[in-house]
Design a protein around this motif. Sequence first.
Motif, mmCIF file in Angstrom:
data_model
loop_
_atom_site.group_PDB
_atom_site.id
_atom_site.type_symbol
_atom_site.label_atom_id
_atom_site.label_comp_id
_atom_site.label_asym_id
_atom_site.label_seq_id
_atom_site.Cartn_x
_atom_site.Cartn_y
_atom_site.Cartn_z
ATOM 1 N N LYS A 67 -1.169 7.557 -19.394
ATOM 2 C CA LYS A 67 -1.394 8.401 -18.221
ATOM 3 C C LYS A 67 -0.090 8.674 -17.490
ATOM 4 N N GLU A 68 -0.096 9.716 -16.674
ATOM 5 C CA GLU A 68 1.042 10.013 -15.819
ATOM 6 C C GLU A 68 0.970 9.136 -14.568
ATOM 7 N N ILE A 69 2.118 8.796 -14.015
ATOM 8 C CA ILE A 69 2.142 8.035 -12.774
ATOM 9 C C ILE A 69 1.650 8.919 -11.630
ATOM 10 N N ASN A 70 1.027 8.306 -10.618
ATOM 11 C CA ASN A 70 0.520 9.115 -9.505
ATOM 12 C C ASN A 70 1.664 9.534 -8.579
ATOM 13 N N LYS A 71 1.352 10.345 -7.603
ATOM 14 C CA LYS A 71 2.378 10.893 -6.709
ATOM 15 C C LYS A 71 2.903 9.858 -5.716
ATOM 16 N N GLY A 72 2.208 8.741 -5.619
ATOM 17 C CA GLY A 72 2.676 7.684 -4.741
ATOM 18 C C GLY A 72 2.012 7.702 -3.378
ATOM 19 N N GLU A 73 1.972 6.527 -2.764
ATOM 20 C CA GLU A 73 1.472 6.379 -1.403
ATOM 21 C C GLU A 73 2.557 5.731 -0.564
ATOM 22 N N SER A 74 2.473 5.926 0.756
ATOM 23 C CA SER A 74 3.516 5.363 1.606
ATOM 24 C C SER A 74 2.985 4.998 2.975
ATOM 25 N N PHE A 75 3.743 4.148 3.640
ATOM 26 C CA PHE A 75 3.476 3.747 5.025
ATOM 27 C C PHE A 75 4.795 3.814 5.766
ATOM 28 N N LEU A 76 4.782 4.369 6.990
ATOM 29 C CA LEU A 76 5.989 4.445 7.797
ATOM 30 C C LEU A 76 5.603 4.486 9.266
ATOM 31 N N LYS A 77 6.029 3.477 10.013
ATOM 32 C CA LYS A 77 5.775 3.418 11.449
ATOM 33 C C LYS A 77 7.047 2.975 12.161
ATOM 34 N N PHE A 78 7.082 3.163 13.458
ATOM 35 C CA PHE A 78 8.298 2.854 14.209
ATOM 36 C C PHE A 78 8.057 1.924 15.395
ATOM 37 N N LYS A 79 7.200 2.310 16.331
ATOM 38 C CA LYS A 79 7.076 1.555 17.576
ATOM 39 C C LYS A 79 5.717 0.905 17.788
ATOM 40 N N ASP A 80 4.791 1.088 16.842
ATOM 41 C CA ASP A 80 3.440 0.559 17.021
ATOM 42 C C ASP A 80 3.477 -0.953 17.210
ATOM 43 N N GLN A 81 2.816 -1.447 18.247
ATOM 44 C CA GLN A 81 2.856 -2.878 18.533
ATOM 45 C C GLN A 81 2.113 -3.707 17.492
ATOM 46 N N ASP A 82 1.201 -3.092 16.761
ATOM 47 C CA ASP A 82 0.505 -3.804 15.680
ATOM 48 C C ASP A 82 1.018 -3.332 14.319
ATOM 49 N N ILE A 83 2.292 -2.995 14.243
ATOM 50 C CA ILE A 83 2.872 -2.409 13.035
ATOM 51 C C ILE A 83 2.714 -3.312 11.823
ATOM 52 N N GLU A 84 2.840 -4.649 12.003
ATOM 53 C CA GLU A 84 2.735 -5.548 10.852
ATOM 54 C C GLU A 84 1.316 -5.604 10.309
ATOM 55 N N ARG A 85 0.354 -5.578 11.186
ATOM 56 C CA ARG A 85 -1.049 -5.544 10.750
ATOM 57 C C ARG A 85 -1.328 -4.250 9.989
ATOM 58 N N GLN A 86 -0.876 -3.127 10.519
ATOM 59 C CA GLN A 86 -1.070 -1.846 9.853
ATOM 60 C C GLN A 86 -0.355 -1.835 8.501
ATOM 61 N N PHE A 87 0.838 -2.401 8.465
ATOM 62 C CA PHE A 87 1.636 -2.449 7.239
ATOM 63 C C PHE A 87 0.871 -3.161 6.130
ATOM 64 N N ILE A 88 0.379 -4.359 6.408
ATOM 65 C CA ILE A 88 -0.249 -5.153 5.351
ATOM 66 C C ILE A 88 -1.642 -4.640 5.003
ATOM 67 N N GLU A 89 -2.392 -4.191 5.991
ATOM 68 C CA GLU A 89 -3.726 -3.648 5.695
ATOM 69 C C GLU A 89 -3.628 -2.448 4.755
ATOM 70 N N SER A 90 -2.733 -1.534 5.069
ATOM 71 C CA SER A 90 -2.594 -0.333 4.242
ATOM 72 C C SER A 90 -2.032 -0.676 2.867
ATOM 73 N N LEU A 91 -1.119 -1.645 2.806
ATOM 74 C CA LEU A 91 -0.544 -2.054 1.523
ATOM 75 C C LEU A 91 -1.606 -2.666 0.617
ATOM 76 N N LEU A 92 -2.416 -3.553 1.157
ATOM 77 C CA LEU A 92 -3.467 -4.198 0.371
ATOM 78 C C LEU A 92 -4.437 -3.159 -0.196
ATOM 79 N N LYS A 93 -4.714 -2.146 0.588
ATOM 80 C CA LYS A 93 -5.603 -1.079 0.114
ATOM 81 C C LYS A 93 -4.940 -0.295 -1.015
ATOM 82 N N ALA A 94 -3.629 -0.049 -0.890
ATOM 83 C CA ALA A 94 -2.913 0.763 -1.876
ATOM 84 C C ALA A 94 -2.797 0.076 -3.231
ATOM 85 N N VAL A 95 -2.635 -1.256 -3.249
ATOM 86 C CA VAL A 95 -2.425 -1.966 -4.519
ATOM 87 C C VAL A 95 -3.713 -2.543 -5.092
#
Length: 230
Positions: A67-95
């Motif tokens: 199969k071909e590789i997909n187009k990719g997913e990403s996460f990018l935040k700057f000032k969100d106070q819960d940035i680490e929670r958002q980072f890991i939640e979205s990452l776990l969903k992606a993988v």
Amino acid sequence: KIIQEAHKNNKPFFSENLKNIFKKFSFPFYFMDFETIMQGVPIIKGTQPYYPLPFQWSVHKWGSIDKEINKGESFLKFKDQDIERQFIESLLKAVGENGTVFAHQASFEKKILNNLKEKDNCKNLVDKIDKLIDRVEDTYVIAKKNFYSPPMNGDYGIKSIIKAIPDSGISYEEKGNIAGGDDAQLAWFIYTNPKTSKQEKERQIDLLKEYCSKDSLAVYHLVKYLIKKK
């Protein structure tokens, strides 16, 4: 000796063991890269000065060898106070929960994941984070034991390795683009500077997304190249 011979003959080296290495890895394959920022004066509550705060990830998924590789997913935040929670939640969903996750010099990604386990707002995700860590394989280790090519000039960083992989289409040398982790941190500071214009913020977002995606895609090209040579 391997490096000397490769340069002397101007030919890449591939170990005999390559044919066995990828047999133990199960599809789908994921290719993962993180970016972090270290602030002298943190703006995120609960972080210490010069703590490596994860603010961006890129993940590409390769479903199977045909199969071909997909187009990719990403996460990018700057000032969100819960940035680490958002980072890991979205990452776990992606993988997802199955398959092999590749990262280059993966001790960095594993360190960030272990740091997140200590965060109060991530405590209920510890088991899932541990399972992700167990799935991560380091392409730096794989390459260093089994591959070398003269264009790498003795360096096993992904930015050097990609120079040795034909037709990857990836280059870090374009003028004005982000070329490394230090540039990525600078882009974060430019974005969070109150004096930065909206137009310039949008430009920094585009540059960061392109750079992080390029890193995870480069790992894919390395793995694909080695599989074809096994």
